[in-house]
Design an enzyme around this catalytic site. Structure first.
Site, PDB file in Angstrom:
ATOM      1  CB  VAL A  63     -88.703 -45.108-131.580  1.00 29.14           C
ATOM      2  CG1 VAL A  63     -90.154 -45.202-131.154  1.00 29.14           C
ATOM      3  CG2 VAL A  63     -87.994 -43.917-130.936  1.00 29.14           C
ATOM      4  CG  ASN A  89     -95.413 -37.625-129.237  1.00 31.49           C
ATOM      5  OD1 ASN A  89     -95.415 -36.387-129.239  1.00 31.49           O
ATOM      6  ND2 ASN A  89     -95.374 -38.331-128.112  1.00 31.49           N
ATOM      7  CE1 TYR A 162     -86.597 -31.917-129.004  1.00 33.05           C
ATOM      8  CE2 TYR A 162     -86.719 -29.547-129.338  1.00 33.05           C
ATOM      9  CZ  TYR A 162     -87.349 -30.753-129.086  1.00 33.05           C
ATOM     10  OH  TYR A 162     -88.708 -30.800-128.939  1.00 33.05           O
TER      11      TYR A 162
END
Ligand code: NAP
Length: 261
Positions: A63, A89, A162
């Site tokens: 991705v 996801n 993150y």
């Protein structure tokens, strides 16, 4: 069947939460695209789905690579004629204490967890806008809603990269909902709490993971870890027409995290 004749792409669906999502969406009639970076995982999940009598296509994609994302989208549109649902996801973690986090740690997480959403939505929205219909679901994390305890309970280190990416995904969801809504596209976000998946073990020893699981159970009122199906059920809601008047929303599926109430 809530998703009869719909086509859904789920990135990172060769494992963990994404795998549960393709099972749930296909169970409701959707043809699903298992889009993941690892061919072996894709083949396993596609075989599981086909054995259950579902329509599934595998596609190996990174991705973070714009060209690969565009090629995947084109292939799916050519095969099925339309793309109705996109679930962003795919995600990775690279926890590091802040002062030791280097460019590689930062860039890798931002690339998959945030830039991947940018590439996938840009590629797929083009088709959704033409058909004046689309359901986009972004997977963030409760880590994007507030800072997690540093280094405690089996967490080896901080997660500034993150949590930044996941917070950005929440905000991007709202921006995209505004921009794409007039074209018949809803954009919503699911923030899972702690769920035991292969990701749990990628940055921890088995002992650290067990300690972490116990501490995460205590952090929520349901006193258990989430199951991949819990997240998949929330994704199903945003993917089906029962949520047609819901857009730009964040749903935390976290068992009632005490530190988030
Ligand atoms: P997982 O089991 O590691 O699954 C993630 C999948 O994404 C893996 O199959 C992985 O492939 C794939 N992937 C990684 N980089 C990719 C790329 N560049 N392009 C395409 N696919 C790629 O993790 P998970 O726990 O199911 O997590 C799924 C999502 O939920 C992530 O966005 C995660 O941040 C989020 N989330 C998880 C939890 C949790 O507690 N598990 C909590 C909150 C949010 P490889 O295995 O080859 O890397």
């Amino acid at each position: 069947m809530r998703l009869k004749d719909k086509v859904a792409i789920v990135t990172g669906s060769g494992s963990g939460l994404g795998r549960a999502m393709v099972h749930r969406l296909s169970e409701q009639g959707a043809s699903v695209v298992v889009a993941d970076i690892k061919q072996e995982s894709i083949d396993t999940v596609v075989a599981e789905l086909q054995q259950a009598g579902r329509t599934a296509m595998g596609y190996k994609v990174d991705v973070t690579n714009r060209r690969q994302v565009q090629d995947m989208t084109k292939s799916v549109a050519e095969k099925f004629g339309h793309i109705d649902i996109l679930v962003n996801n795919a995600g990775i973690v690279r926890p590091r204490p802040w002062l030791t986090m280097d460019d590689a740690d930062w860039d890798a997480v931002i690339a998959v967890d945030l830039k991947g959403v940018f590439y996938c939505v840009q590629a797929v929205a083009k088709y959704m806008m033409e058909q004046k219909y689309g359901k986009i679901v972004n997977i963030s994390s409760v880590a994007g809603t507030g800072a997690a305890p540093f280094g405690g309970g089996g967490s080896p280190a901080g997660n500034g990269n993150y949590s930044s990416a996941k917070a950005a995904v929440i905000h991007l969801t709202k921006t995209l909902a505004r921009e794409l809504g007039p074209h018949g596209i809803t954009v919503n976000c699911v923030a899972p709490g702690f769920v035991v998946t292969p990701m749990t073990y990628t940055t921890r020893t088995k002992e650290e993971a067990e300690k972490h699981i116990e501490s995460r159970k205590k952090a929520c009122v349901m006193n258990r870890a989430g199951k991949p199906e819990d997240t998949a059920n929330a994704v199903l809601f945003f993917a089906c027409d029962e949520s047609s008047f819901v857009s730009g929303q964040l749903l935390c599926v976290d068992g009632g995290r005490i530190d988030r109430m």
